[in-house]
Design a protein around this motif. Sequence first.
Motif, PDB file in Angstrom:
ATOM      1  N   PRO A 187       0.712  -1.109   0.014  1.00  0.00           N
ATOM      2  CA  PRO A 187      -0.020  -0.048   0.022  1.00  0.00           C
ATOM      3  C   PRO A 187       0.719   1.583  -0.147  1.00  0.00           C
ATOM      4  O   PRO A 187       1.819   1.179   0.649  1.00  0.00           O
ATOM      5  N   LYS A 188       0.354   2.515  -0.723  1.00  0.00           N
ATOM      6  CA  LYS A 188       1.098   3.652  -0.607  1.00  0.00           C
ATOM      7  C   LYS A 188       0.355   4.683  -0.160  1.00  0.00           C
ATOM      8  O   LYS A 188       0.872   5.733   0.325  1.00  0.00           O
ATOM      9  N   THR A 189      -0.867   4.222   0.430  1.00  0.00           N
ATOM     10  CA  THR A 189      -1.639   5.365   1.265  1.00  0.00           C
ATOM     11  C   THR A 189      -2.262   4.915   2.366  1.00  0.00           C
ATOM     12  O   THR A 189      -2.488   3.311   2.486  1.00  0.00           O
ATOM     13  N   GLN A 190      -2.840   5.735   3.619  1.00  0.00           N
ATOM     14  CA  GLN A 190      -3.440   4.848   4.706  1.00  0.00           C
ATOM     15  C   GLN A 190      -4.544   4.233   4.112  1.00  0.00           C
ATOM     16  O   GLN A 190      -4.885   3.256   4.624  1.00  0.00           O
ATOM     17  N   GLU A 191      -5.170   4.681   3.051  1.00  0.00           N
ATOM     18  CA  GLU A 191      -6.553   4.242   2.533  1.00  0.00           C
ATOM     19  C   GLU A 191      -6.323   2.532   2.326  1.00  0.00           C
ATOM     20  O   GLU A 191      -6.916   1.924   2.213  1.00  0.00           O
ATOM     21  N   GLU A 192      -5.375   2.683   1.397  1.00  0.00           N
ATOM     22  CA  GLU A 192      -4.824   1.377   0.758  1.00  0.00           C
ATOM     23  C   GLU A 192      -4.405   0.341   1.756  1.00  0.00           C
ATOM     24  O   GLU A 192      -4.578  -0.838   1.725  1.00  0.00           O
ATOM     25  N   ASP A 224       3.960   4.684  20.864  1.00  0.00           N
ATOM     26  CA  ASP A 224       4.356   5.555  19.695  1.00  0.00           C
ATOM     27  C   ASP A 224       3.786   5.006  18.533  1.00  0.00           C
ATOM     28  O   ASP A 224       3.361   5.747  17.233  1.00  0.00           O
ATOM     29  N   TRP A 225       3.332   3.740  18.330  1.00  0.00           N
ATOM     30  CA  TRP A 225       2.613   3.028  17.310  1.00  0.00           C
ATOM     31  C   TRP A 225       1.274   3.824  17.183  1.00  0.00           C
ATOM     32  O   TRP A 225       0.811   4.056  15.771  1.00  0.00           O
ATOM     33  N   VAL A 226       0.528   3.892  18.037  1.00  0.00           N
ATOM     34  CA  VAL A 226      -0.667   4.294  18.069  1.00  0.00           C
ATOM     35  C   VAL A 226      -0.440   5.995  17.588  1.00  0.00           C
ATOM     36  O   VAL A 226      -1.386   6.426  16.726  1.00  0.00           O
ATOM     37  N   GLU A 227       0.298   6.847  18.203  1.00  0.00           N
ATOM     38  CA  GLU A 227       0.618   8.045  17.698  1.00  0.00           C
ATOM     39  C   GLU A 227       0.931   8.072  16.119  1.00  0.00           C
ATOM     40  O   GLU A 227       0.390   9.127  15.497  1.00  0.00           O
ATOM     41  N   ASP A 228       1.899   7.335  15.648  1.00  0.00           N
ATOM     42  CA  ASP A 228       2.016   7.324  14.399  1.00  0.00           C
ATOM     43  C   ASP A 228       0.698   7.164  13.424  1.00  0.00           C
ATOM     44  O   ASP A 228       0.541   7.757  12.137  1.00  0.00           O
ATOM     45  N   ILE A 229      -0.141   6.303  13.654  1.00  0.00           N
ATOM     46  CA  ILE A 229      -1.309   5.940  13.132  1.00  0.00           C
ATOM     47  C   ILE A 229      -2.326   7.084  13.061  1.00  0.00           C
ATOM     48  O   ILE A 229      -2.834   7.714  12.143  1.00  0.00           O
ATOM     49  N   MET A 230      -2.230   7.803  14.258  1.00  0.00           N
ATOM     50  CA  MET A 230      -3.116   8.930  14.499  1.00  0.00           C
ATOM     51  C   MET A 230      -2.804  10.327  13.506  1.00  0.00           C
ATOM     52  O   MET A 230      -3.468  10.707  13.022  1.00  0.00           O
ATOM     53  N   LEU A 231      -1.476  10.239  13.482  1.00  0.00           N
ATOM     54  CA  LEU A 231      -0.802  11.420  12.729  1.00  0.00           C
ATOM     55  C   LEU A 231      -0.839  11.261  11.234  1.00  0.00           C
ATOM     56  O   LEU A 231      -1.139  11.850  10.490  1.00  0.00           O
TER      57      LEU A 231
END
Length: 231
Positions: A187-192, A224-231
């Motif tokens: 995947p190249k995007t968050q949606e993908e 850190d992992w959750v913060e990355d997903i949120m950002l």
Amino acid sequence: MKKMLLLGAAFAALALSLPAQAELKFKPGEDPRFHWANYDDLKKVDLKGETLTIFGPWRGEDEGLVRTVLEYFQEATGAEIKYSSSENYEQQIVIDTQAGSPPNIAVLPQPGLIQDLASKGLLTPLGDDTAKWVKDNYGAGQSWVDLGTFKDKDGKPGFFAFPYKADVKSLVWYSPDNFEEAGYKVPKTQEELADLEKKIIADGGKPWCIGLGSGGATGWPATDWVEDIML
């Protein structure tokens, strides 16, 4: 030394001075693993009688490593260095700056907090020359300058934060062989990524395996992992 606050990309705790005559871990100029030109340049800067206060997040073993580095600055310039930290350093730096007793340098990992302090006029800009040096000498160039640029109380952008230490966190690893066998595309995007996650689940697989072994820490890998997903 003028009382000002300079920030790097962090005094409830007692400020401890480094020994005046520290035993340097590596003898300057003799260990070929290090580039000593900067140390030689620092020796030309006379700061005898001056005190440099530094407030940061490092405690325990990390603090010991930081002090090992600071000893070279003290040895070369003659300045007295006082390093301090606090378990609640993010809250403490706000208290200290608002009270008019900030350290000369604070090391903070939160850009949002730096922006808040800058917008209140509590920080001293590092100047265009320093920003240009970062642009010319850091691999990521202008992006690091942008990351350290914030608006002051008048809304004027300024370079306030020098990137001192950066960690790579929350990388997503995958098996190219497994992807090829299953017919998955990277995947190249968050949606993908979200679509791929659903497809793997539908295929009966488990899309994520997260390593959370942080020893005696308080769960920072998951944070850190959750913060990355949120950002």
